[in-house]
Design a protein around this motif. Sequence first.
Motif, PDB file in Angstrom:
ATOM      1  N   MET A 103       0.844  -1.214   0.000  1.00 53.86           N
ATOM      2  CA  MET A 103       0.000   0.000   0.000  1.00 53.86           C
ATOM      3  C   MET A 103       0.872   1.254   0.000  1.00 53.86           C
ATOM      4  O   MET A 103       0.598   2.228   0.677  1.00 53.86           O
ATOM      5  CB  MET A 103      -0.941   0.018   1.211  1.00 53.86           C
ATOM      6  N   GLU A 115      -0.041  10.334  -8.176  1.00 52.36           N
ATOM      7  CA  GLU A 115       0.133   9.467  -7.007  1.00 52.36           C
ATOM      8  C   GLU A 115      -0.216  10.189  -5.697  1.00 52.36           C
ATOM      9  O   GLU A 115       0.112  11.357  -5.518  1.00 52.36           O
ATOM     10  CB  GLU A 115       1.587   8.966  -6.943  1.00 52.36           C
ATOM     11  N   SER A 116      -0.882   9.490  -4.806  1.00 51.70           N
ATOM     12  CA  SER A 116      -1.142  10.002  -3.456  1.00 51.70           C
ATOM     13  C   SER A 116      -0.637   8.991  -2.440  1.00 51.70           C
ATOM     14  O   SER A 116      -0.629   7.784  -2.691  1.00 51.70           O
ATOM     15  CB  SER A 116      -2.648  10.163  -3.220  1.00 51.70           C
ATOM     16  N   GLN A 117      -0.217   9.478  -1.286  1.00 50.81           N
ATOM     17  CA  GLN A 117       0.162   8.597  -0.186  1.00 50.81           C
ATOM     18  C   GLN A 117      -1.056   8.431   0.715  1.00 50.81           C
ATOM     19  O   GLN A 117      -1.430   9.351   1.426  1.00 50.81           O
ATOM     20  CB  GLN A 117       1.334   9.185   0.605  1.00 50.81           C
ATOM     21  N   ILE A 118      -1.673   7.273   0.650  1.00 53.33           N
ATOM     22  CA  ILE A 118      -2.895   7.078   1.444  1.00 53.33           C
ATOM     23  C   ILE A 118      -2.533   6.751   2.888  1.00 53.33           C
ATOM     24  O   ILE A 118      -3.200   7.164   3.827  1.00 53.33           O
ATOM     25  CB  ILE A 118      -3.744   5.981   0.794  1.00 53.33           C
ATOM     26  N   PHE A 123      -0.674   5.424  -4.009  1.00 57.32           N
ATOM     27  CA  PHE A 123      -1.839   5.054  -4.816  1.00 57.32           C
ATOM     28  C   PHE A 123      -1.868   5.940  -6.048  1.00 57.32           C
ATOM     29  O   PHE A 123      -1.789   7.158  -5.943  1.00 57.32           O
ATOM     30  CB  PHE A 123      -3.122   5.246  -4.004  1.00 57.32           C
ATOM     31  N   CYS A 147      -4.003   7.434  -8.805  1.00 56.59           N
ATOM     32  CA  CYS A 147      -5.420   7.671  -9.119  1.00 56.59           C
ATOM     33  C   CYS A 147      -5.709   7.182 -10.530  1.00 56.59           C
ATOM     34  O   CYS A 147      -5.040   7.600 -11.486  1.00 56.59           O
ATOM     35  CB  CYS A 147      -5.742   9.154  -8.993  1.00 56.59           C
ATOM     36  N   PRO A 148      -6.685   6.282 -10.698  1.00 52.42           N
ATOM     37  CA  PRO A 148      -6.949   5.765 -12.045  1.00 52.42           C
ATOM     38  C   PRO A 148      -7.511   6.843 -12.969  1.00 52.42           C
ATOM     39  O   PRO A 148      -7.466   6.694 -14.182  1.00 52.42           O
ATOM     40  CB  PRO A 148      -7.967   4.648 -11.817  1.00 52.42           C
ATOM     41  N   LYS A 149      -8.024   7.924 -12.378  1.00 55.90           N
ATOM     42  CA  LYS A 149      -8.589   8.998 -13.206  1.00 55.90           C
ATOM     43  C   LYS A 149      -7.507   9.961 -13.707  1.00 55.90           C
ATOM     44  O   LYS A 149      -7.413  10.241 -14.882  1.00 55.90           O
ATOM     45  CB  LYS A 149      -9.658   9.770 -12.433  1.00 55.90           C
ATOM     46  N   CYS A 150      -6.674  10.472 -12.780  1.00 56.25           N
ATOM     47  CA  CYS A 150      -5.710  11.501 -13.201  1.00 56.25           C
ATOM     48  C   CYS A 150      -4.261  11.004 -13.233  1.00 56.25           C
ATOM     49  O   CYS A 150      -3.354  11.747 -13.586  1.00 56.25           O
ATOM     50  CB  CYS A 150      -5.816  12.733 -12.305  1.00 56.25           C
ATOM     51  N   PRO A 188      -6.472  -1.156  -6.644  1.00 53.89           N
ATOM     52  CA  PRO A 188      -7.789  -1.728  -6.324  1.00 53.89           C
ATOM     53  C   PRO A 188      -8.005  -3.089  -6.975  1.00 53.89           C
ATOM     54  O   PRO A 188      -8.810  -3.888  -6.500  1.00 53.89           O
ATOM     55  CB  PRO A 188      -8.778  -0.700  -6.887  1.00 53.89           C
ATOM     56  N   LEU A 219      -0.581   0.536  -3.907  1.00 53.70           N
ATOM     57  CA  LEU A 219      -1.989   0.159  -3.772  1.00 53.70           C
ATOM     58  C   LEU A 219      -2.598   0.033  -5.159  1.00 53.70           C
ATOM     59  O   LEU A 219      -2.380   0.891  -6.008  1.00 53.70           O
ATOM     60  CB  LEU A 219      -2.739   1.271  -3.047  1.00 53.70           C
TER      61      LEU A 219
END
Lengths: 289, 289
Positions: free
Chosen positions: B201, B212-215, B204, B206-209, B242, B240
């Motif tokens: 994890m 990357e984000s750190q969840i 992550f 984002c599948p849209k844009c 999904p 990560l």
Amino acid sequence: MAEVAGGGQPEAEAAELRERLRGVKHTVVVLSGKGGVGKSTFSALLAHGLAADGGRQVALLDVDICGPSIPKMMGLEGEQVHQSGSGWSPVYVEENLGVMSVGFLLSSPDDAVIWRGPKKNGLIKQFLRDVDWGEVDYLIVDTPPGTSDEHLSIVQYLSASHIDGAVIITTPQEVSLQDVRKEINFCHKVKVPIIGVVENMSGFICPKCKKESQIFPPTTGGAEKMCQNLNVSLLGKVPLDPQIGRSCDRGQSFLSEVPDSPAASSYRNIIQRVQEYCDQHRPQEEKTI
Amino acid sequence: MAEVAGGGQPEAEAAELRERLRGVKHTVVVLSGKGGVGKSTFSALLAHGLAADGGRQVALLDVDICGPSIPKMMGLEGEQVHQSGSGWSPVYVEENLGVMSVGFLLSSPDDAVIWRGPKKNGLIKQFLRDVDWGEVDYLIVDTPPGTSDEHLSIVQYLSASHIDGAVIITTPQEVSLQDVRKEINFCHKVKVPIIGVVENMSGFICPKCKKESQIFPPTTGGAEKMCQNLNVSLLGKVPLDPQIGRSCDRGQSFLSEVPDSPAASSYRNIIQRVQEYCDQHRPQEEKTI
């Protein structure tokens, strides 16, 4: 590691536990089937939320003996338990929010507590019998994942006093829900009422594009469908928010650090529902006894 | 629930275990401090990955007695254990990939296994003594989170044969790393070599844009810094995705469903490193015995 007693005499013990927990008005046990679904985070925020108005006395007991996260999350790492004439003193975050955890008995937060069941049970008993909580409105009990020693012990020992009910935490995906169903069956078997289910990590809003993704996809309908099928209340869904993890790592309350976030709003609604449940249920039972 | 024996004679038992596990070449134990960090997912993918070329015989043993996820993840839900003249038969996903879990002994996947330590230990012993794995190249053991009965038992019982080492799974945030340090201490205390740490994890996309984000933010430097500090190998970081949860819920191997994803590529590298570790370590030890 402090030395912890194991044995004792059952009848005298039940009386001791009853006496010690006489000042506890409501007890809420926080359970999850799977680990890592945000159970300790929820326990910590429930304690913070209930203590927020300053009028209520709240106690948070961490019975996750092998993986205590509560000291860190409550900003109490490195604190030690003090012994007073009336027993062990909880460690206080605020005047009205006391905490007890095996973490306070370790010489380093990295120490491993490599204990089999009987020793864990002994410590849980000692937490309930020897900690001087004083008069508390809410005792929140954070448990490890599963349905084993810690869960049986806490239910057994608290039967000397009273459990209002359990809140069960899950994430949306089926492998987590499967374990929640086990936890619900556990509650039925040991006769602990279920206050409801909280679905954590329920969607993630990308901070860059603001679009939502399902990181743990609810392939079987998520907690909502499961709760309908099993006739259990869904207390709410909380979206994933990286700020939650950050606040936990810093030992701060996410509710006061990011109060306007959708996740904080969702947590507040859930805490409100837990409180309403306790308010409604306890007085009636007291009347009938 | 099948009836499970608890007792036995230590010396005869060790001999029995040794005899039964004589055909096992390598044993890898998968551990995590905290739950929900992707330990069972890793165990399942490690088994799939090692079995992928068809030339190796792989066994996957799930000793998470209260929360077995392996049957679901391996697409084996509803399967039952069969008794043969030579013991319990594993349930086979492929000809060269056999699985054993308490899940195969339950009448429904929602059944709760409400057992204290000794009963759990009895079943683990029975899994090692009575399951007819045959000749296997790799025995992968998936454990519950923590450092308690299941962990002590598996190490104790496997001491009759051999453990190549442990892989420890974590997520990047400090509350998870704190529990990993406990797990590392556990390995040192019980003298199980540490193959390395896997950070799951880890970011992550984002599948849209596609940003990357750190969840689960690595507020203290993540597994990388911890591994440097503690002189433990970091086997890899897995982002990560999904699709991982979706594949698990469907009981399919993410490695073959989404082979070109960054997460699958990272898992394959890690599996390769585990395999190299085993290849390097086992033969030397055999020579010295």
